[in-house]
Design an enzyme around this catalytic site. Sequence first.
Site, PDB file in Angstrom:
ATOM      1  N   SER A  38       0.780  -1.244   0.000  1.00  0.00           N
ATOM      2  CA  SER A  38       0.000   0.000   0.000  1.00  0.00           C
ATOM      3  C   SER A  38       0.811   1.295   0.000  1.00  0.00           C
ATOM      4  O   SER A  38       0.280   2.355  -0.310  1.00  0.00           O
ATOM      5  CB  SER A  38      -0.929   0.026   1.208  1.00  0.00           C
ATOM      6  OG  SER A  38      -0.164   0.153   2.392  1.00  0.00           O
ATOM      7  N   ALA A  39       2.089   1.234   0.391  1.00  0.00           N
ATOM      8  CA  ALA A  39       2.825   2.492   0.577  1.00  0.00           C
ATOM      9  C   ALA A  39       3.260   3.106  -0.761  1.00  0.00           C
ATOM     10  O   ALA A  39       3.534   2.369  -1.704  1.00  0.00           O
ATOM     11  CB  ALA A  39       4.064   2.225   1.428  1.00  0.00           C
ATOM     12  N   PRO A  40       3.288   4.434  -0.878  1.00  0.00           N
ATOM     13  CA  PRO A  40       3.063   5.421   0.179  1.00  0.00           C
ATOM     14  C   PRO A  40       1.586   5.691   0.492  1.00  0.00           C
ATOM     15  O   PRO A  40       1.309   6.518   1.345  1.00  0.00           O
ATOM     16  CB  PRO A  40       3.752   6.674  -0.371  1.00  0.00           C
ATOM     17  CG  PRO A  40       3.698   6.520  -1.855  1.00  0.00           C
ATOM     18  CD  PRO A  40       3.788   5.044  -2.131  1.00  0.00           C
ATOM     19  N   GLY A  41       0.665   5.019  -0.203  1.00  0.00           N
ATOM     20  CA  GLY A  41      -0.717   5.071   0.274  1.00  0.00           C
ATOM     21  C   GLY A  41      -1.730   5.687  -0.663  1.00  0.00           C
ATOM     22  O   GLY A  41      -2.919   5.726  -0.336  1.00  0.00           O
ATOM     23  N   GLY A  42      -1.298   6.147  -1.828  1.00  0.00           N
ATOM     24  CA  GLY A  42      -2.217   6.856  -2.730  1.00  0.00           C
ATOM     25  C   GLY A  42      -3.513   6.087  -2.985  1.00  0.00           C
ATOM     26  O   GLY A  42      -4.613   6.653  -2.878  1.00  0.00           O
ATOM     27  N   LYS A  43      -3.388   4.804  -3.302  1.00  0.00           N
ATOM     28  CA  LYS A  43      -4.612   4.052  -3.650  1.00  0.00           C
ATOM     29  C   LYS A  43      -5.438   3.775  -2.403  1.00  0.00           C
ATOM     30  O   LYS A  43      -6.667   3.852  -2.433  1.00  0.00           O
ATOM     31  CB  LYS A  43      -4.256   2.770  -4.407  1.00  0.00           C
ATOM     32  CG  LYS A  43      -3.590   3.099  -5.736  1.00  0.00           C
ATOM     33  CD  LYS A  43      -3.255   1.893  -6.559  1.00  0.00           C
ATOM     34  CE  LYS A  43      -2.335   2.287  -7.706  1.00  0.00           C
ATOM     35  NZ  LYS A  43      -0.964   2.678  -7.280  1.00  0.00           N
TER      36      LYS A  43
ATOM     37  N   CYS B 157       2.620  -0.440 -12.477  1.00  0.00           N
ATOM     38  CA  CYS B 157       2.808   0.775 -13.287  1.00  0.00           C
ATOM     39  C   CYS B 157       3.924   0.493 -14.295  1.00  0.00           C
ATOM     40  O   CYS B 157       4.806   1.306 -14.491  1.00  0.00           O
ATOM     41  CB  CYS B 157       3.105   1.988 -12.420  1.00  0.00           C
ATOM     42  SG  CYS B 157       4.585   1.817 -11.426  1.00  0.00           S
TER      43      CYS B 157
HETATM   44  C1  LIG Z   1       3.880   0.023  -6.491  1.00  0.00           C
HETATM   45  S1  LIG Z   1       4.271   0.346  -4.850  1.00  0.00           S
HETATM   46  C2  LIG Z   1       2.682   0.567  -4.142  1.00  0.00           C
HETATM   47  C3  LIG Z   1       2.100   1.920  -4.381  1.00  0.00           C
HETATM   48  C4  LIG Z   1       0.853   2.153  -3.546  1.00  0.00           C
HETATM   49  N1  LIG Z   1      -0.140   1.143  -3.774  1.00  0.00           N
HETATM   50  C5  LIG Z   1       0.253   3.513  -3.772  1.00  0.00           C
HETATM   51  O1  LIG Z   1      -0.706   3.632  -4.546  1.00  0.00           O
HETATM   52  O2  LIG Z   1       0.720   4.487  -3.179  1.00  0.00           O
HETATM   53  C6  LIG Z   1       4.710  -1.224  -4.261  1.00  0.00           C
HETATM   54  C7  LIG Z   1       4.885  -1.287  -2.756  1.00  0.00           C
HETATM   55  O3  LIG Z   1       5.099  -2.664  -2.433  1.00  0.00           O
HETATM   56  C8  LIG Z   1       5.921  -2.717  -1.301  1.00  0.00           C
HETATM   57  N2  LIG Z   1       6.453  -4.089  -1.227  1.00  0.00           N
HETATM   58  C9  LIG Z   1       7.487  -4.635  -1.872  1.00  0.00           C
HETATM   59  N3  LIG Z   1       7.598  -5.942  -1.562  1.00  0.00           N
HETATM   60  C10 LIG Z   1       6.586  -6.224  -0.702  1.00  0.00           C
HETATM   61  C11 LIG Z   1       6.166  -7.382  -0.020  1.00  0.00           C
HETATM   62  N4  LIG Z   1       6.816  -8.542  -0.158  1.00  0.00           N
HETATM   63  N5  LIG Z   1       5.107  -7.296   0.793  1.00  0.00           N
HETATM   64  C12 LIG Z   1       4.444  -6.119   0.967  1.00  0.00           C
HETATM   65  N6  LIG Z   1       4.802  -4.987   0.346  1.00  0.00           N
HETATM   66  C13 LIG Z   1       5.846  -5.041  -0.483  1.00  0.00           C
HETATM   67  C14 LIG Z   1       6.946  -1.638  -1.551  1.00  0.00           C
HETATM   68  O4  LIG Z   1       7.496  -1.218  -0.329  1.00  0.00           O
HETATM   69  C15 LIG Z   1       6.102  -0.558  -2.218  1.00  0.00           C
HETATM   70  O5  LIG Z   1       5.697   0.375  -1.259  1.00  0.00           O
END
Ligand SMILES: C[S@@+](CC[C@H](N)C(=O)[O-])C[C@H]1O[C@@H](n2cnc3c(N)ncnc32)[C@H](O)[C@@H]1O
Length: 444
Positions: free
Chosen positions: A262-267, A381
């Site tokens: 979820s990070a940084p959380g936009g969705k 993305c």
């Molecule tokens: C594409 S970004 C997500 C963007 C977010 N959904 C948003 O809209 O702001 C992918 C996220 O997956 C996290 N990540 C990577 N491997 C992971 C795992 N094994 N389990 C959970 N989160 C993971 C990363 O830290 C990153 O924040």
Amino acid sequence: MTSAREAALKALLRVDSEGAYSNLALDHILTGLRLEPRERSLATTIFYGVLEKRITLDYVISRFSSTPLKKIMPVALELLRIGVYQILYLSKIPPSAAVNESVNLAKTCGARRASGFVNAVLRNFLRSGAKIPPLAPETDSVRRLSVEYSCPEWMISLWSRSYGDETALGLLKGMAQKPELFARVNNTRVGEEQLIERLREEGTGAESVLWPDHALRFLKGIDVAESGCYRDGLFHIQDLSSQILCALLDPQPGETLADVCSAPGGKTFTLAERMENRGKIFAYDKYPQKVKLVREGAHRLYLSCVRASVRDAAHPEENPEKADRVLCDVPCSGLGVIRRKPEIRFKLPGPIDSLPDLQYLILCKSSELVQNGGTLFYSTCTLNPAENGRVADRFLSEHPGFLPKAISLPESFPRAVAEPENQMTFLPHVHGTDGFFVAAFRKK
Ligand SMILES: C[S@@+](CC[C@H](N)C(=O)[O-])C[C@H]1O[C@@H](n2cnc3c(N)ncnc32)[C@H](O)[C@@H]1O
């Protein structure tokens, strides 16, 4: 005093040597420097311009340097790129000033012995007419496109193979365009028209987007740190593609959702707003410092239904409560957001090849969180079928408990890639969004 070009040089070296993200590298350098707004803007233009055009610039330098690129010391090479960039693309800067500034910086920034070399290469280029020299007639078409659009050859080949030559060319042309900036209105706190008016009072123009609802397009850039509307939690910055995904996910007030990456959380924030802040969203991420960002964002936006915590989606210790809708917005190669993060074009294909296994694992594990009759969304993305359609197809073929869920969009978002109806690839040059991929499934 540090100049715009020195700031750009330092930020570029940070990206090169530490693999830093471009926005963070530039912010790091600019914070702490008291540059005039004009100097700041020049530093930003040169920094992003050099990253975007690096392949083209390196081709030019290779034609005027007697030393192979790999043997030029990093500071001198970056100063050559900065010099050539200004000469080729910044018509307001006199070419002689561009040369002199690079030579002077070489003397003061650790490349004194290379200053004569920097001077010679840049002056050679000026004497030749300061144009990109033609490639040798036998050069193949992929290399030609690579130099013209400053895109690595492997990426052009990938896009041609995956989407056809015409779409690949469209992607290359689109990559050079400045992306539009969108906001998601926090409908739990303010209406669209009201926010447009408040932004106008702050000196920022914005207009409503026809679809999806609560999306605004900024008419010029905005410095969110300076915006009272932002501080008051009235919006967050989010590309249209992510807002569309949240509209497709269509969460309802009172439901339980899981956003596993979820990070940084936009969705998470947009989903919580669509749920009118009623129900529960479990917002997970693997990294504690990133989970903190989700908590802070939810707090700023007054979204109390968000419950952010650390969880590894690929190796969960235990499965928490099941959810009506689950989102896997997985880590990916990011080839769809090169317009915003130009350094992504310098990623190597090797590490990208290992991503589909991780993405598939996250999707499989997360599918266990979906309630019977619930929905599961997968998104990236990136523009790479191995991370997109192939992961989604494999999931369906190996999970008979799930069915494809058709995606239907307004006419303004036509399909541009031949794919099953539960998948949709968004292309910047067709849809005006970031490059993005969505697949939807329903649990029986
Ligand atoms: C594409 S970004 C997500 C963007 C977010 N959904 C948003 O809209 O702001 C992918 C996220 O997956 C996290 N990540 C990577 N491997 C992971 C795992 N094994 N389990 C959970 N989160 C993971 C990363 O830290 C990153 O924040």
